[in-house]
Design a protein around this motif. Structure first.
Motif, PDB file in Angstrom:
ATOM      1  N   ALA A 139      -3.961 -19.825  -3.898  1.00  0.00           N
ATOM      2  CA  ALA A 139      -5.080 -20.744  -3.672  1.00  0.00           C
ATOM      3  C   ALA A 139      -5.118 -21.220  -2.223  1.00  0.00           C
ATOM      4  N   PHE A 140      -3.946 -21.539  -1.668  1.00  0.00           N
ATOM      5  CA  PHE A 140      -3.897 -22.049  -0.290  1.00  0.00           C
ATOM      6  C   PHE A 140      -4.325 -20.984   0.717  1.00  0.00           C
ATOM      7  N   LEU A 141      -3.776 -19.775   0.594  1.00  0.00           N
ATOM      8  CA  LEU A 141      -4.108 -18.721   1.550  1.00  0.00           C
ATOM      9  C   LEU A 141      -5.566 -18.303   1.448  1.00  0.00           C
ATOM     10  N   GLY A 142      -6.108 -18.374   0.223  1.00  0.00           N
ATOM     11  CA  GLY A 142      -7.526 -18.084   0.066  1.00  0.00           C
ATOM     12  C   GLY A 142      -8.393 -19.137   0.718  1.00  0.00           C
ATOM     13  N   GLN A 143      -8.025 -20.403   0.532  1.00  0.00           N
ATOM     14  CA  GLN A 143      -8.788 -21.506   1.132  1.00  0.00           C
ATOM     15  C   GLN A 143      -8.708 -21.458   2.653  1.00  0.00           C
ATOM     16  N   ALA A 144      -7.545 -21.062   3.169  1.00  0.00           N
ATOM     17  CA  ALA A 144      -7.357 -20.980   4.622  1.00  0.00           C
ATOM     18  C   ALA A 144      -7.923 -19.691   5.206  1.00  0.00           C
ATOM     19  N   LYS A 145      -8.473 -18.832   4.331  1.00  0.00           N
ATOM     20  CA  LYS A 145      -9.044 -17.546   4.731  1.00  0.00           C
ATOM     21  C   LYS A 145      -8.014 -16.661   5.446  1.00  0.00           C
ATOM     22  N   LEU A 146      -6.776 -16.765   4.983  1.00  0.00           N
ATOM     23  CA  LEU A 146      -5.711 -15.922   5.534  1.00  0.00           C
ATOM     24  C   LEU A 146      -5.462 -14.690   4.666  1.00  0.00           C
ATOM     25  N   ASP A 147      -5.981 -14.735   3.448  1.00  0.00           N
ATOM     26  CA  ASP A 147      -5.838 -13.592   2.540  1.00  0.00           C
ATOM     27  C   ASP A 147      -7.109 -12.749   2.632  1.00  0.00           C
ATOM     28  N   THR A 148      -6.994 -11.596   3.254  1.00  0.00           N
ATOM     29  CA  THR A 148      -8.142 -10.696   3.402  1.00  0.00           C
ATOM     30  C   THR A 148      -8.076  -9.554   2.385  1.00  0.00           C
ATOM     31  N   GLY A 149      -7.315  -9.795   1.309  1.00  0.00           N
ATOM     32  CA  GLY A 149      -7.229  -8.790   0.261  1.00  0.00           C
ATOM     33  C   GLY A 149      -5.954  -7.982   0.277  1.00  0.00           C
ATOM     34  N   GLN A 150      -5.076  -8.260   1.252  1.00  0.00           N
ATOM     35  CA  GLN A 150      -3.834  -7.480   1.354  1.00  0.00           C
ATOM     36  C   GLN A 150      -2.691  -8.065   0.542  1.00  0.00           C
ATOM     37  N   PHE A 151      -2.865  -9.289  -0.004  1.00  0.00           N
ATOM     38  CA  PHE A 151      -1.773  -9.956  -0.722  1.00  0.00           C
ATOM     39  C   PHE A 151      -1.787  -9.636  -2.220  1.00  0.00           C
ATOM     40  N   ILE A 152      -0.595  -9.448  -2.758  1.00  0.00           N
ATOM     41  CA  ILE A 152      -0.391  -9.359  -4.203  1.00  0.00           C
ATOM     42  C   ILE A 152       0.587 -10.460  -4.576  1.00  0.00           C
ATOM     43  N   TYR A 153       0.266 -11.235  -5.602  1.00  0.00           N
ATOM     44  CA  TYR A 153       1.062 -12.409  -5.951  1.00  0.00           C
ATOM     45  C   TYR A 153       1.829 -12.160  -7.245  1.00  0.00           C
ATOM     46  N   GLU A 154       3.133 -12.392  -7.181  1.00  0.00           N
ATOM     47  CA  GLU A 154       4.005 -12.204  -8.349  1.00  0.00           C
ATOM     48  C   GLU A 154       4.611 -13.570  -8.669  1.00  0.00           C
ATOM     49  N   PRO A 155       4.152 -14.269  -9.731  1.00  0.00           N
ATOM     50  CA  PRO A 155       4.523 -15.657  -9.964  1.00  0.00           C
ATOM     51  C   PRO A 155       5.612 -15.913 -11.002  1.00  0.00           C
ATOM     52  N   GLU A 156       6.241 -14.860 -11.522  1.00  0.00           N
ATOM     53  CA  GLU A 156       7.171 -15.074 -12.636  1.00  0.00           C
ATOM     54  C   GLU A 156       8.641 -15.146 -12.218  1.00  0.00           C
ATOM     55  N   SER A 157       8.979 -14.720 -11.033  1.00  0.00           N
ATOM     56  CA  SER A 157      10.386 -14.685 -10.599  1.00  0.00           C
ATOM     57  C   SER A 157      10.915 -16.087 -10.342  1.00  0.00           C
ATOM     58  N   ARG A 158      12.136 -16.350 -10.850  1.00  0.00           N
ATOM     59  CA  ARG A 158      12.755 -17.665 -10.651  1.00  0.00           C
ATOM     60  C   ARG A 158      14.042 -17.571  -9.849  1.00  0.00           C
ATOM     61  N   ASN A 159      14.464 -16.356  -9.525  1.00  0.00           N
ATOM     62  CA  ASN A 159      15.638 -16.173  -8.681  1.00  0.00           C
ATOM     63  C   ASN A 159      15.512 -14.843  -7.946  1.00  0.00           C
ATOM     64  N   THR A 160      16.488 -14.535  -7.111  1.00  0.00           N
ATOM     65  CA  THR A 160      16.411 -13.351  -6.266  1.00  0.00           C
ATOM     66  C   THR A 160      16.463 -12.059  -7.069  1.00  0.00           C
ATOM     67  N   TYR A 161      17.265 -12.042  -8.112  1.00  0.00           N
ATOM     68  CA  TYR A 161      17.341 -10.865  -8.967  1.00  0.00           C
ATOM     69  C   TYR A 161      15.973 -10.562  -9.580  1.00  0.00           C
ATOM     70  N   GLN A 162      15.291 -11.584 -10.076  1.00  0.00           N
ATOM     71  CA  GLN A 162      13.971 -11.380 -10.659  1.00  0.00           C
ATOM     72  C   GLN A 162      12.947 -10.990  -9.600  1.00  0.00           C
ATOM     73  N   ASN A 163      13.107 -11.484  -8.373  1.00  0.00           N
ATOM     74  CA  ASN A 163      12.243 -11.042  -7.271  1.00  0.00           C
ATOM     75  C   ASN A 163      12.273  -9.519  -7.163  1.00  0.00           C
ATOM     76  N   ALA A 164      13.477  -8.955  -7.177  1.00  0.00           N
ATOM     77  CA  ALA A 164      13.631  -7.514  -7.015  1.00  0.00           C
ATOM     78  C   ALA A 164      13.096  -6.750  -8.228  1.00  0.00           C
ATOM     79  N   VAL A 165      13.444  -7.201  -9.429  1.00  0.00           N
ATOM     80  CA  VAL A 165      13.025  -6.513 -10.657  1.00  0.00           C
ATOM     81  C   VAL A 165      11.507  -6.537 -10.809  1.00  0.00           C
ATOM     82  N   ASN A 166      10.896  -7.685 -10.593  1.00  0.00           N
ATOM     83  CA  ASN A 166       9.447  -7.807 -10.768  1.00  0.00           C
ATOM     84  C   ASN A 166       8.674  -7.091  -9.658  1.00  0.00           C
ATOM     85  N   THR A 167       9.234  -7.077  -8.463  1.00  0.00           N
ATOM     86  CA  THR A 167       8.611  -6.319  -7.377  1.00  0.00           C
ATOM     87  C   THR A 167       8.648  -4.828  -7.678  1.00  0.00           C
TER      88      THR A 167
END
Length: 253
Positions: A139-167
């Motif tokens: 929401a913030f990057l969209g409002q600031a017009k910094l997201d030009t469509g290149q971002f993908i958001y992964e909101p479920e990871s709660r630690n570094t291990y999950q960052n890697a698995v979900n990515t």
């Protein structure tokens, strides 16, 4: 369960608490021994010494990478969360000291034309599981017009291990296995992050940012005077060392 245990351990590795409870213990037991209080003062001083903790930080943090040192075959960027939190009263995110992660990622991705940029990060707060960083950053990057469509958001990871698995899941779903990625996170967090992403066989080039210890300073106050900030730096180091060890022992890194 692993997430909850990690938060409990994080609470227990706060040196400032060790010093506080050590002083309480001495007062409660009415320790009048010079050896006890001398040891207490020495330990308190060592944990509060900026010069010492920065020396350890410099030996653990990877060296900074210059922009021109990023390999030409890097195509996308993976940004680990942990640089912002949500401020409900203001209904907007606030940025932490590690906001260098997002600033460098925006600059590099635009300058080098890296696509996509995967922002991976949910809620790291055990009491606020619904405040997911990737969602309010979208929401913030969209409002600031910094997201030009290149971002993908992964909101479920709660630690570094999950960052890697979900990515990895996102990469597989989009048939991006052949891509090489720039991995962006704080320098102190890079060793553990790199181990997790390598474990998942994701081809990444580490780009550490947010270095906590710069070059040594020939400053009398910096070398000798106690500092509260040093306690926080020790806490960060202990958290990373324990986390890295736990990931290795459980096969997550």
């Amino acid at each position: 369960m692993f997430f909850v245990i990690s938060k409990i351990l994080h609470f227990l590795v706060k040196p400032i608490l060790w010093v506080f409870f050590g002083g309480l213990f001495g007062a409660w037991k009415k320790r009048n021994s010079r050896k006890f209080w001398l040891g207490f003062v020495i330990i308190s001083y060592l944990f509060s010494n900026q010069f010492l903790v920065d020396f350890i930080f410099r030996s653990y943090e990877p060296d900074p990478i210059k922009y021109h040192e990023i390999p030409a075959d890097v195509e996308g960027l993976i940004l680990l969360g942990g640089f912002s939190s949500y401020f409900p009263d203001a209904e907007r995110p606030i940025f932490r000291s590690s906001s260098d992660r997002i600033m460098q990622s925006i600059l590099i991705s635009r300058d080098r034309g890296l696509k996509p940029v995967i922002i991976t990060g949910g809620s790291g707060n055990i009491y606020k599981p619904k405040e997911k960083e990737a969602i309010f950053m979208e929401a913030f990057l969209g409002q600031a017009k910094l997201d030009t469509g290149q971002f993908i958001y992964e909101p479920e990871s709660r630690n570094t291990y999950q960052n890697a698995v979900n990515t990895k899941r996102i990469i597989q779903e989009n048939n991006w296995e052949g891509k090489k990625w720039l991995l962006v996170t704080s320098a102190f967090h890079m060793p553990r992050s790199l181990a997790c992403f390598n474990k998942e066989n994701i081809s990444v080039f580490p780009f550490p940012v947010d270095h906590k210890a710069g070059p040594p300073k020939p400053d009398f106050e910096y070398i000798l005077f106690p500092s509260v900030d040093a306690f926080h730096k020790w806490e960060t180091l202990f958290h990373e060392w324990i986390g890295y060890t736990a990931y290795k022992l459980t096969g997550k890194a």
